[in-house]
Write an enzyme that holds these catalytic residues in place. Structure first.
Site, short mmCIF file in Angstrom:
data_model
loop_
_atom_site.label_atom_id
_atom_site.label_comp_id
_atom_site.label_asym_id
_atom_site.label_seq_id
_atom_site.Cartn_x
_atom_site.Cartn_y
_atom_site.Cartn_z
CG HIS A 1 41.61 39.05 -64.33
ND1 HIS A 1 41.64 37.81 -63.74
CD2 HIS A 1 41.01 38.88 -65.52
CE1 HIS A 1 41.06 36.93 -64.55
NE2 HIS A 1 40.67 37.54 -65.64
CG ASP B 1 43.03 35.54 -73.48
OD1 ASP B 1 42.71 34.36 -73.64
OD2 ASP B 1 43.19 36.05 -72.36
P1 AMP Z 1 39.11 36.55 -68.80
O1 AMP Z 1 38.51 36.83 -67.47
O2 AMP Z 1 39.83 35.25 -68.88
O3 AMP Z 1 38.13 36.78 -69.93
O4 AMP Z 1 40.24 37.65 -69.00
C1 AMP Z 1 39.96 39.02 -68.89
C2 AMP Z 1 41.14 39.80 -69.38
O5 AMP Z 1 42.27 39.51 -68.56
C3 AMP Z 1 41.53 39.44 -70.83
O6 AMP Z 1 41.89 40.63 -71.52
C4 AMP Z 1 42.71 38.55 -70.62
O7 AMP Z 1 43.61 38.53 -71.71
C5 AMP Z 1 43.36 39.16 -69.39
N1 AMP Z 1 44.24 38.19 -68.74
C6 AMP Z 1 43.95 36.93 -68.37
N2 AMP Z 1 45.04 36.31 -67.87
C7 AMP Z 1 46.06 37.20 -67.95
C8 AMP Z 1 47.45 37.16 -67.60
N3 AMP Z 1 48.01 36.08 -67.08
N4 AMP Z 1 48.18 38.27 -67.84
C9 AMP Z 1 47.63 39.39 -68.38
N5 AMP Z 1 46.32 39.49 -68.71
C10 AMP Z 1 45.55 38.41 -68.51
#
Ligand code: AMP
Length: 304
Positions: free
Chosen positions: A38, A151
Protein backbone atom coordinates in the site's frame (compact mmCIF):
# COMPACT_ATOMS: atom_id res chain seq x y z
CA UNK A 1 -0.91 14.20 10.61
CA UNK A 2 -3.25 13.58 7.67
CA UNK A 3 -6.74 15.04 7.97
CA UNK A 4 -9.07 12.18 8.88
CA UNK A 5 -12.68 12.20 7.64
CA UNK A 6 -15.38 9.75 8.58
CA UNK A 7 -18.39 11.67 7.23
CA UNK A 8 -19.10 12.15 3.55
CA UNK A 9 -20.28 15.76 3.75
CA UNK A 10 -17.13 16.91 5.59
CA UNK A 11 -14.96 15.00 3.17
CA UNK A 12 -16.77 16.50 0.16
CA UNK A 13 -16.16 19.98 1.58
CA UNK A 14 -12.45 19.19 1.75
CA UNK A 15 -12.44 17.92 -1.86
CA UNK A 16 -14.23 21.09 -2.99
CA UNK A 17 -11.47 23.17 -1.36
CA UNK A 18 -8.80 21.14 -3.15
CA UNK A 19 -10.58 21.69 -6.47
CA UNK A 20 -10.83 25.42 -5.79
CA UNK A 21 -7.09 25.52 -5.12
CA UNK A 22 -6.62 23.60 -8.41
CA UNK A 23 -4.74 20.88 -6.56
CA UNK A 24 -4.42 17.61 -8.46
CA UNK A 25 -5.84 14.73 -6.43
CA UNK A 26 -4.37 11.23 -6.23
CA UNK A 27 -6.49 8.50 -4.67
CA UNK A 28 -5.44 5.19 -3.09
CA UNK A 29 -8.41 3.01 -2.06
CA UNK A 30 -7.60 0.38 0.59
CA UNK A 31 -9.20 -1.89 3.15
CA UNK A 32 -6.60 -0.93 5.75
CA UNK A 33 -4.11 -3.27 7.47
CA UNK A 34 -1.61 -1.32 5.45
CA UNK A 35 1.80 -2.68 4.48
CA UNK A 36 4.68 -1.75 2.18
CA UNK A 37 2.57 -2.64 -0.89
CA UNK A 38 0.00 0.00 0.00
CA UNK A 39 2.84 2.36 0.92
CA UNK A 40 4.21 2.08 -2.61
CA UNK A 41 0.87 3.20 -4.05
CA UNK A 42 0.65 6.12 -1.62
CA UNK A 43 4.23 7.19 -2.40
CA UNK A 44 3.59 7.15 -6.13
CA UNK A 45 0.44 9.22 -5.66
CA UNK A 46 2.34 11.63 -3.44
CA UNK A 47 4.97 12.06 -6.20
CA UNK A 48 2.43 12.69 -8.92
CA UNK A 49 -0.23 14.85 -7.21
CA UNK A 50 -0.56 17.87 -4.93
CA UNK A 51 -3.02 16.11 -2.69
CA UNK A 52 -3.18 12.39 -1.85
CA UNK A 53 -6.31 10.82 -0.37
CA UNK A 54 -6.19 7.31 1.11
CA UNK A 55 -9.46 5.56 1.87
CA UNK A 56 -9.74 2.85 4.50
CA UNK A 57 -12.95 0.90 4.22
CA UNK A 58 -13.48 -2.82 4.70
CA UNK A 59 -16.24 -3.22 2.15
CA UNK A 60 -18.78 -5.86 3.23
CA UNK A 61 -20.23 -6.06 -0.28
CA UNK A 62 -17.12 -7.68 -1.70
CA UNK A 63 -16.95 -10.53 0.83
CA UNK A 64 -18.94 -13.74 0.31
CA UNK A 65 -21.03 -15.18 3.19
CA UNK A 66 -18.30 -17.68 4.11
CA UNK A 67 -15.41 -15.24 3.68
CA UNK A 68 -13.39 -13.31 6.26
CA UNK A 69 -15.23 -9.94 6.56
CA UNK A 70 -15.67 -10.12 10.35
CA UNK A 71 -12.11 -11.19 11.02
CA UNK A 72 -10.42 -9.07 8.32
CA UNK A 73 -7.48 -7.35 10.11
CA UNK A 74 -8.21 -3.82 11.33
CA UNK A 75 -5.11 -1.88 12.41
CA UNK A 76 -6.31 1.72 12.25
CA UNK A 77 -3.64 3.48 14.33
CA UNK A 78 -0.79 1.72 12.49
CA UNK A 79 -2.42 2.65 9.21
CA UNK A 80 -2.60 6.32 10.15
CA UNK A 81 1.04 6.23 11.30
CA UNK A 82 2.15 4.75 7.97
CA UNK A 83 0.10 7.28 5.99
CA UNK A 84 1.55 10.09 8.08
CA UNK A 85 5.11 8.86 7.51
CA UNK A 86 4.58 9.11 3.75
CA UNK A 87 2.90 12.48 4.05
CA UNK A 88 -0.49 11.84 2.41
CA UNK A 89 -2.83 14.75 3.04
CA UNK A 90 -6.14 13.06 3.84
CA UNK A 91 -7.74 9.81 4.96
CA UNK A 92 -11.36 8.92 4.30
CA UNK A 93 -12.54 6.15 6.61
CA UNK A 94 -16.32 5.99 6.63
CA UNK A 95 -18.46 3.50 8.54
CA UNK A 96 -20.54 0.95 6.62
CA UNK A 97 -23.69 2.99 7.41
CA UNK A 98 -22.08 6.15 6.08
CA UNK A 99 -21.17 4.45 2.80
CA UNK A 100 -24.37 2.46 2.41
CA UNK A 101 -27.29 4.18 4.10
CA UNK A 102 -30.46 2.08 4.55
CA UNK A 103 -31.91 2.99 1.21
CA UNK A 104 -28.77 2.21 -0.81
CA UNK A 105 -30.18 0.33 -3.80
CA UNK A 106 -27.54 0.48 -6.50
CA UNK A 107 -25.14 -2.14 -7.76
CA UNK A 108 -22.46 -1.61 -10.38
CA UNK A 109 -21.76 -4.71 -12.42
CA UNK A 110 -19.22 -5.31 -15.20
CA UNK A 111 -19.95 -8.48 -17.19
CA UNK A 112 -17.53 -10.82 -18.98
CA UNK A 113 -14.14 -10.34 -17.35
CA UNK A 114 -15.69 -10.65 -13.89
CA UNK A 115 -16.81 -14.19 -14.70
CA UNK A 116 -13.34 -15.77 -15.00
CA UNK A 117 -10.37 -16.28 -12.63
CA UNK A 118 -11.37 -15.00 -9.14
CA UNK A 119 -14.84 -14.10 -10.40
CA UNK A 120 -15.58 -17.76 -11.20
CA UNK A 121 -14.95 -18.72 -7.57
CA UNK A 122 -16.16 -15.62 -5.70
CA UNK A 123 -19.67 -14.90 -6.99
CA UNK A 124 -20.67 -11.28 -6.42
CA UNK A 125 -17.17 -10.25 -5.38
CA UNK A 126 -16.47 -7.93 -8.31
CA UNK A 127 -19.94 -6.37 -8.12
CA UNK A 128 -19.04 -5.42 -4.57
CA UNK A 129 -15.70 -4.04 -5.75
CA UNK A 130 -17.07 -1.98 -8.64
CA UNK A 131 -19.94 -0.65 -6.53
CA UNK A 132 -17.65 0.61 -3.77
CA UNK A 133 -14.91 1.83 -6.12
CA UNK A 134 -17.29 3.89 -8.26
CA UNK A 135 -18.91 5.36 -5.14
CA UNK A 136 -15.49 6.24 -3.71
CA UNK A 137 -14.30 7.62 -7.06
CA UNK A 138 -17.36 9.87 -7.23
CA UNK A 139 -16.65 11.17 -3.73
CA UNK A 140 -12.91 11.71 -4.21
CA UNK A 141 -13.11 13.08 -7.78
CA UNK A 142 -9.44 12.27 -8.23
CA UNK A 143 -7.27 12.96 -11.23
CA UNK A 144 -5.51 9.65 -10.72
CA UNK A 145 -6.35 6.46 -8.84
CA UNK A 146 -3.62 3.98 -7.89
CA UNK A 147 -4.26 0.22 -7.86
CA UNK A 148 -1.82 -2.63 -7.27
CA UNK A 149 -0.89 -5.19 -9.91
CA UNK A 150 -1.22 -7.83 -7.22
CA UNK A 151 -4.99 -7.65 -7.80
CA UNK A 152 -4.57 -7.71 -11.55
CA UNK A 153 -8.13 -8.72 -12.41
CA UNK A 154 -9.47 -5.98 -10.14
CA UNK A 155 -7.42 -3.41 -12.07
CA UNK A 156 -8.76 -4.68 -15.41
CA UNK A 157 -12.35 -4.71 -14.13
CA UNK A 158 -12.08 -1.15 -12.78
CA UNK A 159 -10.43 0.01 -16.04
CA UNK A 160 -13.34 -1.47 -18.03
CA UNK A 161 -15.89 0.21 -15.76
CA UNK A 162 -14.09 3.55 -16.17
CA UNK A 163 -13.95 3.12 -19.94
CA UNK A 164 -17.61 2.08 -20.29
CA UNK A 165 -18.94 4.81 -17.98
CA UNK A 166 -16.54 7.50 -19.27
CA UNK A 167 -15.21 8.30 -15.81
CA UNK A 168 -12.51 10.96 -15.93
CA UNK A 169 -10.16 9.51 -13.28
CA UNK A 170 -6.99 7.95 -14.72
CA UNK A 171 -6.25 4.45 -13.46
CA UNK A 172 -2.60 3.77 -12.69
CA UNK A 173 -1.34 0.25 -11.99
CA UNK A 174 1.58 -0.05 -9.56
CA UNK A 175 3.86 -3.16 -9.69
CA UNK A 176 3.53 -5.77 -6.95
CA UNK A 177 5.70 -5.28 -3.88
CA UNK A 178 7.21 -8.55 -2.67
CA UNK A 179 8.92 -10.01 0.39
CA UNK A 180 12.58 -11.04 0.21
CA UNK A 181 11.55 -14.56 -0.88
CA UNK A 182 9.13 -13.29 -3.53
CA UNK A 183 5.83 -13.66 -1.65
CA UNK A 184 3.56 -10.77 -2.62
CA UNK A 185 2.75 -8.58 0.37
CA UNK A 186 -0.87 -8.97 1.41
CA UNK A 187 -2.94 -8.06 4.44
CA UNK A 188 -3.95 -11.73 4.57
CA UNK A 189 -0.33 -12.96 4.95
CA UNK A 190 -0.66 -12.31 8.67
CA UNK A 191 -3.07 -15.28 8.86
CA UNK A 192 -0.24 -17.61 7.86
CA UNK A 193 1.35 -19.72 10.60
CA UNK A 194 5.18 -20.00 10.34
CA UNK A 195 4.80 -23.39 8.60
CA UNK A 196 2.15 -22.07 6.23
CA UNK A 197 4.29 -19.02 5.49
CA UNK A 198 7.07 -21.38 4.38
CA UNK A 199 4.68 -23.33 2.14
CA UNK A 200 3.37 -20.06 0.69
CA UNK A 201 6.76 -19.50 -0.99
CA UNK A 202 5.61 -22.09 -3.56
CA UNK A 203 3.25 -19.43 -5.00
CA UNK A 204 5.91 -16.94 -6.18
CA UNK A 205 8.15 -19.91 -7.07
CA UNK A 206 5.48 -21.30 -9.38
CA UNK A 207 5.21 -17.96 -11.19
CA UNK A 208 8.98 -17.53 -11.26
CA UNK A 209 9.49 -21.00 -12.78
CA UNK A 210 7.21 -20.13 -15.72
CA UNK A 211 8.75 -16.65 -16.01
CA UNK A 212 12.22 -18.16 -16.22
CA UNK A 213 11.25 -20.45 -19.11
CA UNK A 214 9.40 -17.58 -20.80
CA UNK A 215 12.54 -15.43 -20.69
CA UNK A 216 14.40 -18.31 -22.36
CA UNK A 217 11.89 -18.15 -25.21
CA UNK A 218 9.38 -20.84 -24.22
CA UNK A 219 5.79 -20.12 -25.26
CA UNK A 220 4.26 -23.60 -25.03
CA UNK A 221 1.51 -23.58 -22.41
CA UNK A 222 1.92 -27.25 -21.43
CA UNK A 223 5.65 -26.77 -20.78
CA UNK A 224 5.21 -23.51 -18.90
CA UNK A 225 2.42 -24.97 -16.76
CA UNK A 226 4.49 -28.08 -16.03
CA UNK A 227 7.36 -25.98 -14.68
CA UNK A 228 4.97 -23.91 -12.64
CA UNK A 229 3.07 -26.87 -11.20
CA UNK A 230 6.31 -28.64 -10.26
CA UNK A 231 6.90 -25.94 -7.64
CA UNK A 232 3.39 -26.39 -6.23
CA UNK A 233 3.71 -30.19 -6.28
CA UNK A 234 6.73 -29.99 -3.96
CA UNK A 235 4.26 -28.94 -1.25
CA UNK A 236 1.31 -31.03 -2.52
CA UNK A 237 -0.52 -27.85 -3.49
CA UNK A 238 -3.36 -27.83 -6.00
CA UNK A 239 -4.18 -24.31 -7.21
CA UNK A 240 -7.74 -23.04 -7.42
CA UNK A 241 -6.66 -21.71 -10.80
CA UNK A 242 -3.37 -21.32 -12.63
CA UNK A 243 -4.03 -19.84 -16.02
CA UNK A 244 -2.51 -17.89 -18.90
CA UNK A 245 -4.91 -15.16 -20.02
CA UNK A 246 -4.89 -12.25 -22.44
CA UNK A 247 -4.28 -9.00 -20.58
CA UNK A 248 -6.61 -6.76 -22.59
CA UNK A 249 -9.39 -9.38 -22.47
CA UNK A 250 -9.15 -11.73 -19.53
CA UNK A 251 -11.96 -13.89 -20.92
CA UNK A 252 -9.44 -15.24 -23.44
CA UNK A 253 -7.47 -18.17 -22.03
CA UNK A 254 -4.35 -19.41 -23.80
CA UNK A 255 -4.46 -23.22 -24.02
CA UNK A 256 -1.66 -24.02 -26.49
CA UNK A 257 0.76 -21.18 -27.07
CA UNK A 258 0.90 -17.91 -25.19
CA UNK A 259 0.57 -14.79 -27.33
CA UNK A 260 1.64 -11.23 -26.75
CA UNK A 261 0.02 -9.55 -23.72
CA UNK A 262 -0.13 -12.59 -21.44
CA UNK A 263 -0.70 -12.67 -17.72
CA UNK A 264 -0.13 -15.83 -15.68
CA UNK A 265 -2.47 -15.70 -12.70
CA UNK A 266 -2.77 -18.01 -9.70
CA UNK A 267 -5.07 -18.45 -6.73
CA UNK A 268 -3.87 -20.88 -4.10
CA UNK A 269 -5.32 -21.91 -0.75
CA UNK A 270 -2.74 -22.59 1.96
CA UNK A 271 -3.75 -24.55 5.07
CA UNK A 272 -2.87 -22.59 8.19
CA UNK A 273 -3.88 -23.82 11.64
CA UNK A 274 -7.59 -24.53 11.29
CA UNK A 275 -8.28 -22.28 8.35
CA UNK A 276 -7.38 -21.87 4.72
CA UNK A 277 -5.70 -18.69 3.53
CA UNK A 278 -6.39 -17.76 -0.09
CA UNK A 279 -3.43 -16.14 -1.83
CA UNK A 280 -3.47 -14.63 -5.31
CA UNK A 281 -0.58 -13.50 -7.45
CA UNK A 282 0.31 -12.96 -11.09
CA UNK A 283 3.08 -12.09 -13.54
CA UNK A 284 2.91 -10.32 -16.85
CA UNK A 285 4.81 -12.28 -19.49
CA UNK A 286 6.17 -9.48 -21.63
CA UNK A 287 9.73 -8.98 -22.82
CA UNK A 288 9.82 -5.19 -22.64
CA UNK A 289 12.69 -3.98 -20.52
CA UNK A 290 10.77 -2.76 -17.44
CA UNK A 291 8.71 -5.92 -17.22
CA UNK A 292 11.72 -8.13 -17.90
CA UNK A 293 13.43 -6.48 -14.94
CA UNK A 294 10.50 -7.22 -12.66
CA UNK A 295 10.44 -10.87 -13.86
CA UNK A 296 14.16 -11.15 -13.18
CA UNK A 297 13.65 -9.63 -9.75
CA UNK A 298 10.92 -12.18 -8.95
CA UNK A 299 13.08 -15.07 -10.21
CA UNK A 300 16.07 -14.01 -8.11
CA UNK A 301 13.91 -13.63 -4.99
CA UNK A 302 12.02 -16.89 -5.45
CA UNK A 303 15.11 -19.00 -6.19
CA UNK A 304 17.66 -17.22 -4.04
P1 AMP B 1 -6.51 -3.93 -0.24
O1 AMP B 1 -6.32 -3.15 1.01
O2 AMP B 1 -6.08 -5.35 -0.14
O3 AMP B 1 -7.88 -3.76 -0.83
O4 AMP B 1 -5.51 -3.28 -1.31
C1 AMP B 1 -5.55 -1.92 -1.61
C2 AMP B 1 -4.70 -1.66 -2.82
O5 AMP B 1 -3.35 -2.02 -2.52
C3 AMP B 1 -5.13 -2.49 -4.04
O6 AMP B 1 -5.05 -1.69 -5.20
C4 AMP B 1 -4.12 -3.58 -4.04
O7 AMP B 1 -3.90 -4.14 -5.32
C5 AMP B 1 -2.88 -2.87 -3.54
N1 AMP B 1 -1.90 -3.83 -3.03
C6 AMP B 1 -2.10 -4.81 -2.13
N2 AMP B 1 -0.98 -5.55 -1.96
C7 AMP B 1 -0.05 -5.03 -2.80
C8 AMP B 1 1.31 -5.36 -3.10
N3 AMP B 1 1.94 -6.37 -2.52
N4 AMP B 1 1.94 -4.61 -4.03
C9 AMP B 1 1.32 -3.57 -4.65
N5 AMP B 1 0.04 -3.21 -4.40
C10 AMP B 1 -0.64 -3.93 -3.49
Amino acid sequence: MPLVFTRRHEFLKYIKEQKEKRNSIGFVPTMGALHAGHAQLIKQSKNENNCTVVSIFVNPKQFGPTEDFAKYPRTFQNDIDLIESIGAEAVFCPTVEEMYPNNFNTQVSVSGITEVLCGAYRPGHFNGVTTVVLLLMNLVQADRMYLGQKDFQQVQVVKKMVLDLVHTTNIIMVPTVREEDGLALSSRNRYLSPEARQIATAVPKSLAAAAKLFLQGETNVTKLLKASRQELNKFQLEPQYLEFRKISDLTIKFENTIQEETVLAIAQFIDSNDSKVRLIDNVILDNNSTNKQSLEDLISRAFR
